[in-house]
Scaffold this active site. Structure first.
Site, PDB file in Angstrom:
ATOM      1  N   GLY A  74     -12.146  11.038  24.338  1.00  0.00           N
ATOM      2  CA  GLY A  74     -11.771  11.374  25.714  1.00  0.00           C
ATOM      3  C   GLY A  74     -10.308  11.787  25.810  1.00  0.00           C
ATOM      4  O   GLY A  74      -9.963  12.753  26.493  1.00  0.00           O
TER       5      GLY A  74
ATOM      6  N   HIS B 190     -10.027   2.388  18.290  1.00  0.00           N
ATOM      7  CA  HIS B 190      -9.454   2.926  19.531  1.00  0.00           C
ATOM      8  C   HIS B 190      -8.758   1.853  20.363  1.00  0.00           C
ATOM      9  O   HIS B 190      -8.984   0.669  20.204  1.00  0.00           O
ATOM     10  CB  HIS B 190     -10.544   3.548  20.392  1.00  0.00           C
ATOM     11  CG  HIS B 190     -11.267   4.661  19.714  1.00  0.00           C
ATOM     12  ND1 HIS B 190     -10.612   5.698  19.097  1.00  0.00           N
ATOM     13  CD2 HIS B 190     -12.584   4.896  19.550  1.00  0.00           C
ATOM     14  CE1 HIS B 190     -11.502   6.517  18.587  1.00  0.00           C
ATOM     15  NE2 HIS B 190     -12.701   6.058  18.831  1.00  0.00           N
TER      16      HIS B 190
ATOM     17  N   ASN C 173     -19.788  13.359  22.623  1.00  0.00           N
ATOM     18  CA  ASN C 173     -20.770  12.734  21.740  1.00  0.00           C
ATOM     19  C   ASN C 173     -22.228  12.970  22.118  1.00  0.00           C
ATOM     20  O   ASN C 173     -23.046  12.050  22.022  1.00  0.00           O
ATOM     21  CB  ASN C 173     -20.446  11.246  21.601  1.00  0.00           C
ATOM     22  CG  ASN C 173     -19.272  11.078  20.655  1.00  0.00           C
ATOM     23  OD1 ASN C 173     -19.197  11.769  19.639  1.00  0.00           O
ATOM     24  ND2 ASN C 173     -18.343  10.194  20.990  1.00  0.00           N
TER      25      ASN C 173
HETATM   26  N1  CTP Z   1     -14.841   6.025  27.666  1.00  0.00           N
HETATM   27  C1  CTP Z   1     -14.244   5.162  28.564  1.00  0.00           C
HETATM   28  N2  CTP Z   1     -14.834   3.968  28.855  1.00  0.00           N
HETATM   29  C2  CTP Z   1     -15.964   3.601  28.235  1.00  0.00           C
HETATM   30  C3  CTP Z   1     -16.577   4.462  27.295  1.00  0.00           C
HETATM   31  C4  CTP Z   1     -15.983   5.681  27.024  1.00  0.00           C
HETATM   32  O1  CTP Z   1     -13.180   5.468  29.107  1.00  0.00           O
HETATM   33  N3  CTP Z   1     -16.541   2.429  28.564  1.00  0.00           N
HETATM   34  C5  CTP Z   1     -14.230   7.352  27.440  1.00  0.00           C
HETATM   35  C6  CTP Z   1     -13.265   7.369  26.250  1.00  0.00           C
HETATM   36  O2  CTP Z   1     -12.211   8.263  26.553  1.00  0.00           O
HETATM   37  C7  CTP Z   1     -14.129   7.909  25.123  1.00  0.00           C
HETATM   38  C8  CTP Z   1     -15.038   8.892  25.860  1.00  0.00           C
HETATM   39  O3  CTP Z   1     -15.278   8.275  27.135  1.00  0.00           O
HETATM   40  O4  CTP Z   1     -13.394   8.551  24.117  1.00  0.00           O
HETATM   41  C9  CTP Z   1     -16.359   9.137  25.163  1.00  0.00           C
HETATM   42  O5  CTP Z   1     -16.989   7.903  24.846  1.00  0.00           O
HETATM   43  P1  CTP Z   1     -17.486   7.572  23.372  1.00  0.00           P
HETATM   44  O6  CTP Z   1     -18.562   8.525  23.038  1.00  0.00           O
HETATM   45  O7  CTP Z   1     -17.799   6.116  23.288  1.00  0.00           O
HETATM   46  O8  CTP Z   1     -16.098   7.865  22.601  1.00  0.00           O
HETATM   47  P2  CTP Z   1     -15.422   7.934  21.182  1.00  0.00           P
HETATM   48  O9  CTP Z   1     -13.950   7.955  21.459  1.00  0.00           O
HETATM   49  O10 CTP Z   1     -15.922   9.095  20.392  1.00  0.00           O
HETATM   50  O11 CTP Z   1     -15.797   6.588  20.459  1.00  0.00           O
HETATM   51  P3  CTP Z   1     -16.302   6.285  18.991  1.00  0.00           P
HETATM   52  O12 CTP Z   1     -15.189   6.722  18.075  1.00  0.00           O
HETATM   53  O13 CTP Z   1     -16.501   4.795  19.045  1.00  0.00           O
HETATM   54  O14 CTP Z   1     -17.561   7.062  18.770  1.00  0.00           O
END
Ligand code: CTP
Length: 319
Positions: free
Chosen positions: A243, A293, A132
């Site tokens: 992730g 998620h 992201n």
């Molecule tokens: N992640 C995590 N713990 C957190 C934030 C993120 O383990 N506190 C990991 C997750 O695997 C996540 C990845 O880092 O998918 C990237 O974070 P983010 O950009 O928030 O992930 P997205 O899955 O794309 O979330 P969203 O759909 O809400 O944008």
């Protein structure tokens, strides 16, 4: 089981915090870690039964013609037109064709990375995957800067670049992409309706500024295939997080996968608050039903064999 190859790295950053704090249990477990190569091969083989990351990482130009209409992957009733711009940015061949690495880092966005000092270690991997468009320069000591592959959900345009409402937002975005050179920029454009405007604006800026990033747009079957694989591990994940998608894809290209910044919990092992993202003020949405998620479940799955994790997760996972 698909979870065993990556345990040490997932807690790399928390491990450092623990070391600073002087606790010995995790340290002991971490030092005892070594890669289980036959298991890595087995995981790769099992995942290949569901998807081939080399192909599913992106659709290619020959998949569509401009003007084609496709159904959104997670909302089949709605459709998207393949625009001229989008078509011109589709890669001719998979951006991951024939690419293999000894060690890869998948960098999640948890605040656990702050003050971890993991930057050098992350950058020392042969291939670094980030999520992201997370900022790196101002956090380099903790997260590194190397970015060979970086994802960008369409919502990032709104969240981090003011919806491109004014010129300075657009400039900031172009500057961020210019830093990537010929890294892969991975845009999930076909998942759900809502972000199509943003994707179009992004594509237009890339073309207008002749940016060198190598754009990739995940295949229409990727999410279903990833979900299918994890179901065989008895993990039902409605919508895999970025992730988890990156980990699953990386098994195809990387002999060793090191996860950093995967810590979906509001506190560290000492009870100290941990930000959701290391770089912004977003809150822990995934503890509410509004979140698509199940990051704590994913975390538990990825670190399953470590009993300590299970204890920790069951104490804190209210989702
Ligand atoms: N992640 C995590 N713990 C957190 C934030 C993120 O383990 N506190 C990991 C997750 O695997 C996540 C990845 O880092 O998918 C990237 O974070 P983010 O950009 O928030 O992930 P997205 O899955 O794309 O979330 P969203 O759909 O809400 O944008």
């Amino acid at each position: 089981d698909g979870e065993l190859s990556l345990s040490r790295s997932m807690i790399n950053s928390s491990d450092k915090i623990i070391r600073k704090g002087g606790s010995s249990i995790f340290q002991h477990a971490v030092e005892g870690w070594k890669i289980n190569s036959s298991l890595v091969l087995e995981i790769r083989k099992n995942i290949l039964r569901f998807l081939d990351a080399e192909r599913d990482v992106s659709v290619v130009k020959s998949s569509f013609k401009p003007g084609d209409v496709i159904h959104y992957v997670l909302d089949r009733r709605r459709t998207l037109n393949i625009s001229q711009d989008l078509h011109s940015l589709l890669p001719e061949v998979s951006p991951m064709k024939n690419r293999r690495f000894k060690t890869c880092a998948v960098v999640g966005n948890s605040g656990i990375l702050l003050d971890s000092g993991c930057g050098k270690e992350i950058d020392s991997h042969d291939f670094v995957i980030r999520c992201n468009l997370a900022p790196v320069v101002e956090f380099a000591a903790d997260v590194g800067t190397k970015s060979d592959f970086i994802t960008m959900n369409p919502s990032v345009v709104q969240r981090a670049f003011g919806g491109f409402r004014n010129e300075s937002d657009r400039e900031k975005f172009v500057r961020r992409l210019s830093m990537l050179n010929d890294s892969v920029l991975w845009i999930p454009a076909f998942m759900v309706k809502g972000g199509e405007k943003h994707v179009e604006w992004v594509n237009a800026l890339i073309l207008k500024n002749k940016l060198k990033v190598r754009t990739a747009y995940p295949s229409l079957r990727l999410i279903h295939a990833v979900r299918g694989y994890w179901l065989t591990n008895k993990v039902h994940i409605k919508r895999p997080s970025t992730g988890l998608l990156m980990y699953t894809l990386a098994t195809r290209f990387c002999d060793e996968i090191h996860l950093y910044g995967f810590w979906p919990f509001p506190k560290d092992l000492h009870g100290k608050p941990v930000k959701y993202h290391y770089y912004d003020d977003l809150k822990y949405r995934y503890f509410s039903n509004a979140s698509p998620h199940r990051m704590p479940l994913e975390f538990k799955t990825l670190g399953h064999y470590w009993d300590l994790f299970n204890i920790f997760v069951s104490d804190t996972d209210s989702g």
